[in-house]
Design an enzyme around this catalytic site. Structure first.
Site, PDB file in Angstrom:
ATOM      1  N   PRO A 104     -44.087  31.923  22.129  1.00 18.71           N
ATOM      2  CA  PRO A 104     -42.683  31.637  21.830  1.00 18.71           C
ATOM      3  C   PRO A 104     -42.331  30.197  22.185  1.00 18.71           C
ATOM      4  O   PRO A 104     -43.116  29.506  22.854  1.00 18.71           O
ATOM      5  CB  PRO A 104     -41.925  32.626  22.720  1.00 18.71           C
ATOM      6  CG  PRO A 104     -42.857  32.927  23.839  1.00 18.71           C
ATOM      7  CD  PRO A 104     -44.239  32.853  23.254  1.00 18.71           C
ATOM      8  N   CYS A 105     -41.177  29.757  21.755  1.00 19.12           N
ATOM      9  CA  CYS A 105     -40.798  28.355  21.948  1.00 19.12           C
ATOM     10  C   CYS A 105     -40.740  28.019  23.438  1.00 19.12           C
ATOM     11  O   CYS A 105     -40.521  28.877  24.294  1.00 19.12           O
ATOM     12  CB  CYS A 105     -39.474  28.056  21.260  1.00 19.12           C
ATOM     13  SG  CYS A 105     -38.003  28.501  22.197  1.00 19.12           S
ATOM     14  N   LEU A 106     -40.920  26.747  23.744  1.00 18.44           N
ATOM     15  CA  LEU A 106     -41.022  26.311  25.130  1.00 18.44           C
ATOM     16  C   LEU A 106     -39.749  26.552  25.928  1.00 18.44           C
ATOM     17  O   LEU A 106     -39.790  26.620  27.158  1.00 18.44           O
ATOM     18  CB  LEU A 106     -41.391  24.829  25.172  1.00 18.44           C
ATOM     19  CG  LEU A 106     -42.808  24.488  24.707  1.00 18.44           C
ATOM     20  CD1 LEU A 106     -43.009  22.979  24.677  1.00 18.44           C
ATOM     21  CD2 LEU A 106     -43.855  25.148  25.601  1.00 18.44           C
ATOM     22  N   SER A 119     -38.274  29.183  26.325  1.00 18.24           N
ATOM     23  CA  SER A 119     -38.360  30.482  26.993  1.00 18.24           C
ATOM     24  C   SER A 119     -38.995  30.377  28.377  1.00 18.24           C
ATOM     25  O   SER A 119     -39.076  31.374  29.099  1.00 18.24           O
ATOM     26  CB  SER A 119     -39.169  31.461  26.139  1.00 18.24           C
ATOM     27  OG  SER A 119     -40.524  31.048  26.043  1.00 18.24           O
TER      28      SER A 119
END
Length: 281
Positions: free
Chosen positions: A173-175, A177
């Protein structure tokens, strides 16, 4: 059962005739891109959103995978980092991220003659707290995997069955998170976390997270790998490297990596009321 779900997925794309795929290069969206291309050919287009929350390595993977699939692939920039509702990192941060994504993709799709924008949301995602799903739905996006009832494990099964070499690729998932809700997100912090995770992957650790809280980095590995990590890693060198990235303290989470861990601090009432939370300023 799985073959029936794959047939349903193909039928969904056949009914669409033309589709633009929100394509991150993750296992879910790459399966969507693969099936869309198999059904629609050049009438399918994969678009990857580029922003500071996307690791450069992930972008490289997305381009390589798109080439292997054969689908047309383009990049667009998104600017969620300029939205204070996003950078304040409220519990519904993903709502603002996906709003930016689909506010970018929908006009592009209409301009290019694609009646549908589709994403990689799967059936399991609908069971978790995912405010970004609502943002996508509000903008008319469709989720073919979820519509076909395909769960995460089945995504991997189908990806392997269809010959995708990255079928066992860890979720990424995107950073954003990596930060606890309420801690401000900045480009420098995103880059710091990204560099730390790349460093660990180069050491051979694949399924991991580096959580960032203030000046502290907390490493999460699969529970069964923790002992090996402690005994085989040059810990002083690791600490020195992380400190060169800007961290002061480096810790290891003894519980280990677990998907959805960020949301364990949230209680049901918070989740219920969070969807439309907006941070002023």
């Amino acid at each position: 059962m799985l073959e029936q779900k794959l047939a349903r997925l193909k039928a969904i794309f056949a009914e669409m005739d033309r589709a633009l795929i929100a394509y991150s290069g993750g296992i879910d969206s790459s399966l969507v891109a693969k099936v869309a291309y198999d059904v629609l050919g050049d009438r399918a287009l994969a678009i990857t959103a580029v922003s500071p929350s996307l690791l450069p390595e992930e972008l490289d993977d997305a381009q390589i995978q798109a080439d292997e699939i054969g689908i047309r692939h383009e990049l667009v920039e998104t600017h969620e980092i300029e939205n204070p509702n996003y950078t304040a990192n409220p519990v519904n941060r993903c709502y603002f991220c996906k709003s930016e994504l689909h506010d970018t993709l929908k006009p592009l799709a209409l301009e290019r003659g694609y009646p549908y924008v589709v994403d990689g949301v799967n059936a399991d995602d609908l069971k978790d707290y995912r405010p970004g799903i609502q943002a996508a739905k509000e903008r008319g996006a469709r989720s073919p995997l979820a519509e076909a009832g395909i769960a995460k494990a089945e995504v991997r099964q189908l990806s392997k069955q269809l010959g995708l070499s990255w079928w066992d690729k860890p979720a990424q998932p995107c950073l954003s998170s990596r930060f606890p809700y309420g801690e401000e997100i900045t480009i420098a912090k995103l880059q710091r976390v990204g560099r730390a995770e790349v460093y660990l992957r180069k050491l051979g650790w694949k399924n991991l997270r580096v959580r960032s809280e203030g000046d502290t980095a907390r490493i999460e590995l699969l529970p069964e790998q923790i002992k090996e990590f402690v005994f085989t890693t040059d810990l002083p060198q690791l600490v020195s490297t992380f400190q060169s990235y800007g961290f002061v303290y480096v810790t290891l989470d003894l519980e280990g990596y677990r998907s959805g861990k960020l949301n364990q601090v949230l209680n049901p009432s918070v989740l219920q009321s969070a969807t439309h939370q907006v941070v002023s300023g």
